[in-house]
Design an enzyme around this catalytic site. Structure first.
Site, PDB file in Angstrom:
ATOM      1  N   LYS A   1      40.120  16.938  33.774  1.00  0.00           N
ATOM      2  CA  LYS A   1      38.999  16.545  32.916  1.00  0.00           C
ATOM      3  C   LYS A   1      38.796  17.541  31.779  1.00  0.00           C
ATOM      4  O   LYS A   1      38.964  18.741  31.941  1.00  0.00           O
ATOM      5  CB  LYS A   1      37.730  16.438  33.760  1.00  0.00           C
ATOM      6  CG  LYS A   1      37.844  15.438  34.900  1.00  0.00           C
ATOM      7  CD  LYS A   1      36.763  15.636  35.938  1.00  0.00           C
ATOM      8  CE  LYS A   1      36.999  14.763  37.158  1.00  0.00           C
ATOM      9  NZ  LYS A   1      36.058  15.064  38.267  1.00  0.00           N
TER      10      LYS A   1
ATOM     11  N   ASN B   1      35.163  14.475  46.591  1.00  0.00           N
ATOM     12  CA  ASN B   1      35.346  15.906  46.408  1.00  0.00           C
ATOM     13  C   ASN B   1      34.323  16.626  47.279  1.00  0.00           C
ATOM     14  O   ASN B   1      33.113  16.526  47.054  1.00  0.00           O
ATOM     15  CB  ASN B   1      35.160  16.303  44.939  1.00  0.00           C
ATOM     16  CG  ASN B   1      36.340  15.877  44.103  1.00  0.00           C
ATOM     17  OD1 ASN B   1      37.463  16.317  44.320  1.00  0.00           O
ATOM     18  ND2 ASN B   1      36.104  14.999  43.146  1.00  0.00           N
TER      19      ASN B   1
ATOM     20  N   LYS C   1      49.907   8.715  44.859  1.00  0.00           N
ATOM     21  CA  LYS C   1      49.017   9.870  45.023  1.00  0.00           C
ATOM     22  C   LYS C   1      49.354  10.628  46.298  1.00  0.00           C
ATOM     23  O   LYS C   1      49.785  10.032  47.287  1.00  0.00           O
ATOM     24  CB  LYS C   1      47.553   9.421  45.079  1.00  0.00           C
ATOM     25  CG  LYS C   1      47.046   8.761  43.802  1.00  0.00           C
ATOM     26  CD  LYS C   1      45.570   8.415  43.943  1.00  0.00           C
ATOM     27  CE  LYS C   1      45.002   7.835  42.671  1.00  0.00           C
ATOM     28  NZ  LYS C   1      43.551   7.534  42.797  1.00  0.00           N
TER      29      LYS C   1
ATOM     30  N   ARG D   1      34.927  21.380  28.374  1.00  0.00           N
ATOM     31  CA  ARG D   1      35.644  22.494  28.984  1.00  0.00           C
ATOM     32  C   ARG D   1      36.506  23.185  27.925  1.00  0.00           C
ATOM     33  O   ARG D   1      37.403  22.566  27.343  1.00  0.00           O
ATOM     34  CB  ARG D   1      36.543  22.012  30.118  1.00  0.00           C
ATOM     35  CG  ARG D   1      35.808  21.296  31.230  1.00  0.00           C
ATOM     36  CD  ARG D   1      36.728  21.065  32.412  1.00  0.00           C
ATOM     37  NE  ARG D   1      36.137  20.184  33.405  1.00  0.00           N
ATOM     38  CZ  ARG D   1      36.671  19.949  34.595  1.00  0.00           C
ATOM     39  NH1 ARG D   1      37.815  20.541  34.941  1.00  0.00           N
ATOM     40  NH2 ARG D   1      36.092  19.123  35.447  1.00  0.00           N
TER      41      ARG D   1
ATOM     42  N   HIS E   1      36.587   6.629  34.642  1.00  0.00           N
ATOM     43  CA  HIS E   1      36.438   7.488  35.817  1.00  0.00           C
ATOM     44  C   HIS E   1      34.962   7.884  35.879  1.00  0.00           C
ATOM     45  O   HIS E   1      34.489   8.695  35.081  1.00  0.00           O
ATOM     46  CB  HIS E   1      37.334   8.709  35.653  1.00  0.00           C
ATOM     47  CG  HIS E   1      37.340   9.634  36.826  1.00  0.00           C
ATOM     48  ND1 HIS E   1      38.371  10.505  37.084  1.00  0.00           N
ATOM     49  CD2 HIS E   1      36.446   9.838  37.819  1.00  0.00           C
ATOM     50  CE1 HIS E   1      38.104  11.203  38.170  1.00  0.00           C
ATOM     51  NE2 HIS E   1      36.927  10.813  38.630  1.00  0.00           N
TER      52      HIS E   1
ATOM     53  N   ARG F   1      32.977  19.515  47.680  1.00  0.00           N
ATOM     54  CA  ARG F   1      32.665  20.839  47.129  1.00  0.00           C
ATOM     55  C   ARG F   1      31.792  20.659  45.899  1.00  0.00           C
ATOM     56  O   ARG F   1      31.530  19.545  45.459  1.00  0.00           O
ATOM     57  CB  ARG F   1      33.956  21.549  46.708  1.00  0.00           C
ATOM     58  CG  ARG F   1      34.806  20.672  45.794  1.00  0.00           C
ATOM     59  CD  ARG F   1      36.002  21.392  45.226  1.00  0.00           C
ATOM     60  NE  ARG F   1      36.960  20.509  44.597  1.00  0.00           N
ATOM     61  CZ  ARG F   1      36.849  19.985  43.388  1.00  0.00           C
ATOM     62  NH1 ARG F   1      35.778  20.229  42.651  1.00  0.00           N
ATOM     63  NH2 ARG F   1      37.786  19.198  42.888  1.00  0.00           N
TER      64      ARG F   1
ATOM     65  N   LYS G   1      43.197  11.760  51.573  1.00  0.00           N
ATOM     66  CA  LYS G   1      42.794  10.665  50.700  1.00  0.00           C
ATOM     67  C   LYS G   1      43.058   9.298  51.327  1.00  0.00           C
ATOM     68  O   LYS G   1      42.258   8.372  51.158  1.00  0.00           O
ATOM     69  CB  LYS G   1      43.519  10.764  49.358  1.00  0.00           C
ATOM     70  CG  LYS G   1      43.441  12.123  48.686  1.00  0.00           C
ATOM     71  CD  LYS G   1      42.019  12.629  48.521  1.00  0.00           C
ATOM     72  CE  LYS G   1      41.992  13.968  47.830  1.00  0.00           C
ATOM     73  NZ  LYS G   1      40.655  14.569  47.776  1.00  0.00           N
TER      74      LYS G   1
ATOM     75  N   GLU H   1      34.034   9.640  43.709  1.00  0.00           N
ATOM     76  CA  GLU H   1      34.655   9.235  42.454  1.00  0.00           C
ATOM     77  C   GLU H   1      35.095   7.777  42.525  1.00  0.00           C
ATOM     78  O   GLU H   1      35.626   7.321  43.537  1.00  0.00           O
ATOM     79  CB  GLU H   1      35.840  10.147  42.148  1.00  0.00           C
ATOM     80  CG  GLU H   1      35.440  11.619  42.107  1.00  0.00           C
ATOM     81  CD  GLU H   1      36.441  12.494  41.392  1.00  0.00           C
ATOM     82  OE1 GLU H   1      37.517  11.988  41.016  1.00  0.00           O
ATOM     83  OE2 GLU H   1      36.147  13.685  41.208  1.00  0.00           O
TER      84      GLU H   1
END
Length: 487
Positions: free
Chosen positions: A237, A290, A158, A338, A208, A292, A116, A275
Site C-alpha cells: 500500500k 491481519n 496466494k 507512505r 481493496h 495485528r 489464509k 480485508e
C-alpha cells in the site's frame, strides 16, 4: 495496566508504541539490532537491549533473543508491532510459555486466521462472502489448473501463510499457470517457511477495502469504520483513506458488520483488520485478516478519535472493551501517504543512504509518524518506510488539498536518497482518484503514463534580494532552513 512492556519491533511503529506507553505511565524496553543503535526509539525508550546483528533473522525475528531480553528486563508483556514476528503464532505461544503477555490474539486464533486458506473456511462458516476459488490449499499444478479452468482467468495464486502483500502471483492464461504455481510455492517456502498455496479469481477492477476492529476477551467487539487501501504497488500500500470513498452507506455498514461477525465467531481479541475486495457493483468478498495493528491505523484514529494502541494495551491487560458500538463516531476524512525511501522511476527500488536533510511537514490537522531525523542512516536491511503523513479534514476535497500541501512541505534529501513523494503527488493529481473512483490498478496505470513535468513557476530561480534586505543589520535572509522539494 502493565508496568513495563517490551517492543519487539523497530522504526516508526516502535516509536509509536513507546509514546502510547509513556502516556499511560508504562515503562518500555526497546530491542534493536546493531544497525539500529542510533535509532530514535533507542533514545526515547526507558531501556534498550541489543539483540543481534543487522539481519532480521538474527535480531528482530529471533524469538529467543527477544524473550530473553524481556525476561532480563522484567517486562510483563510484548508488543509485536507489525511485520517481523507480529503474526507468528509460534512466537505468541513462546511468549505465553515464558510468562509474557503477547499483545494480540491467542496463539490458537492467530494460527487459524494466519493460515489464509483456513481463514477462508472459517469466514465461510460465519456467513461472509468469498471470492470464487479453492477453499483448501492446492497441492499440485494440475489441480490448480482444474480450479482455474472452472472459475475462469485471471486468477491469483496466494501463499497460505502469507501476509503483508507478499507471495502473490496473478495468472492471466493457462499457459502461465504451471510456472507461476511453482514460482509462488518456492517464494512461499523461502519467505514464510511454508510452501502451501491457494487460488482465487482475480478481480481486475476491484477495490481493496478494510475494516478496523477491536475485540476483548469477554465476547465484546466494535468496528471503527472502513479504510480504502487500493493504491498499491506490488500489493504494497502507498495511500490509504477513511472512510472508503464513493461507497453507499449500506455497503459500508454491511462490510463493517460482516467483519465484526467474523471476528467474534473466531474468538478474536485485540486489534484486527478484515480485508475485502469490492467490485464496481459494490459486491464484496472476504480476502484475509491481519492479526495485528496496521501500518495505516492512524487513518482510523484521525476519524474516530480512538487511540488504537491504548486500546490494545488495555485489552491485553484484561480490561473489558471500553467502547460500545454506539460510542464510535466517524467524523470527517483522513488520508495517509507512505513516504518510502524508494525510486518510483526504477520500479520502486530501495534507495538507502544518510539523510542530510529531513524536515517533515506541520500545520493544522497534520500528523507525521516517523523515525527519521537529519543525519539518520537509512540502511538496506529493513522495510523502506520512512514516514507516514496523515491529514484530517471535514470533507475529502479539503483533506486531499491538505495532503498536497503537506507533501509539498516535506523536505527529504541525502546522497543517493529518493522518496516516493513525487509519485504520491501524481496519485493525488489523478482525476479518477480525485473522484474516489479508482481500483488496485491505479498505480500500474500511472506508471504506464508519462509523468507531468513540474510547472515552470516551481523551477524559477529565487528573486534577487532587495536593497532593503541587503541593508538589514543581519544581512540578507538565508535559505538554508527553508523547505526544499524532495528529490
Amino acid at each position: 495496566m502493565f508496568e513495563k512492556i517490551l517492543i519487539a519491533n523497530r522504526g516508526e511503529i516502535a516509536l509509536r508504541v513507546v509514546r502510547a506507553c509513556r502516556e499511560l505511565g508504562v515503562r518500555t524496553v526497546a530491542v534493536y539490532s546493531v544497525a539500529d543503535r542510533d535509532s530514535a526509539v533507542v533514545r526515547l525508550a526507558d531501556e534498550a537491549v541489543c539483540i543481534g546483528p543487522p539481519e532480521s533473522r538474527q535480531s528482530y525475528r529471533n524469538a529467543a533473543a527477544i524473550v530473553e531480553a524481556a525476561r532480563r528486563t522484567g517486562a510483563q508483556a510484548v508488543h509485536p508491532g507489525y511485520g517481523f514476528l507480529a503474526e507468528d503464532a509460534d512466537f505468541a505461544e513462546i511468549c505465553a510459555d515464558n510468562g509474557l503477555v503477547f499483545i494480540g490474539p491467542s496463539p490458537e486464533v492467530m494460527a487459524a486466521l494466519g493460515d489464509k486458506a483456513r481463514a477462508r473456511s472459517l469466514m465461510r462458516e460465519a456467513g461472509l462472502p468469498l471470492p470464487a476459488g479453492s477453499l483448501a490449499t492446492v497441492g499440485t499444478a494440475a489441480r490448480a489448473r482444474e480450479i482455474a479452468d472452472e472459475i475462469g482467468y485471471p486468477v491469483i495464486i496466494k501463499c497460505a501463510a502469507g501476509g503483508g502483500g507478499r507471495g502473490m502471483t496473478v495468472v492471466r492464461s493457462a499457459d502461465e499457470l504451471g510456472p507461476a504455481y511453482e514460482r509462488t510455492r518456492i517464494t512461499a517456502q523461502a519467505v514464510f517457511g511454508d510452501d502451501r498455496v491457494y487460488l482465487e479469481r482475480y478481480l481486475v477492477q476491484a477495490r481493496h477495502v478494510e475494516v478496523q476492529l477491536l475485540c476483548d476477551g469477554y465476547g465484546n467487539g466494535v468496528h471503527l469504520g472502513t479504510r480504502d487501501c487500493s493504491v498499491q504497488r506490488r500489493h504494497q500500500k502507498l495511500v490509504e483513506e477513511g472512510p472508503a470513498p464513493a461507497l453507499s452507506v449500506g455497503t459500508l455498514d454491511a462490510l463493517a458488520n460482516s467483519a465484526l461477525r467474523g471476528a467474534l465467531r473466531a474468538g478474536y481479541t485485540g486489534a484486527a483488520t478484515f480485508e475485502f475486495l469490492v467490485d464496481e457493483a459494490e459486491r464484496f468478498s472476504f480476502m484475509e485478516v491481519n492479526c495485528r495493528i496496521q501500518v495505516e491505523h492512524p487513518v482510523t484514529e484521525m476519524i474516530t478519535g480512538v487511540d488504537l494502541v491504548h486500546e490494545q494495551l488495555h485489552i491485553a491487560a484484561g480490561v473489558p472493551l471500553r467502547l460500545r458500538q454506539a460510542d464510535v463516531r466517524i467524523a470527517g476524512v483522513a488520508v495517509e501517504c507512505r513516504v518510502n525511501v524508494e525510486d518510483s522511476d526504477r520500479g520502486f527500488a530501495p534507495t538507502p543512504g544518510r539523510l542530510s536533510r529531513f524536515s517533515p511537514p506541520g500545520g493544522p490537522f497534520t500528523r507525521v509518524d516517523t523515525h527519521g531525523y537529519p543525519g539518520y542512516l537509512v540502511g538496506p536491511y529493513y522495510d523502506s518506510l520512512l514516514a507516514k503523513v496523515v491529514v484530517w479534514a471535514p470533507d475529502r476535497d479539503l483533506a486531499l488539498g491538505r495532503m498536497e500541501r503537506a507533501l509539498h512541505e516535506f523536505d527529504v534529501d541525502g546522497p543517493g536518497v529518493r522518496t516516493t513523494i513525487p509519485f504520491l503527488r501524481r496519485v493525488l493529481d489523478d482525476a479518477g482518484f480525485r473522484k474516489g473512483r479508482y481500483s488496485t490498478g491505479l498505480v500500474d496505470r500511472l506508471l504506464r503514463a508519462p509523468a507531468t513535468p513540474p510547472a515552470p513557476a516551481a523551477l524559477a530561480a529565487p528573486a534577487a534580494p532587495t536593497a532593503a534586505m541587503a541593508a538589514s543589520p543581519g544581512g540578507p535572509p538565508t535559505t538554508a532552513n527553508l523547505p526544499r522539494r524532495t528529490r
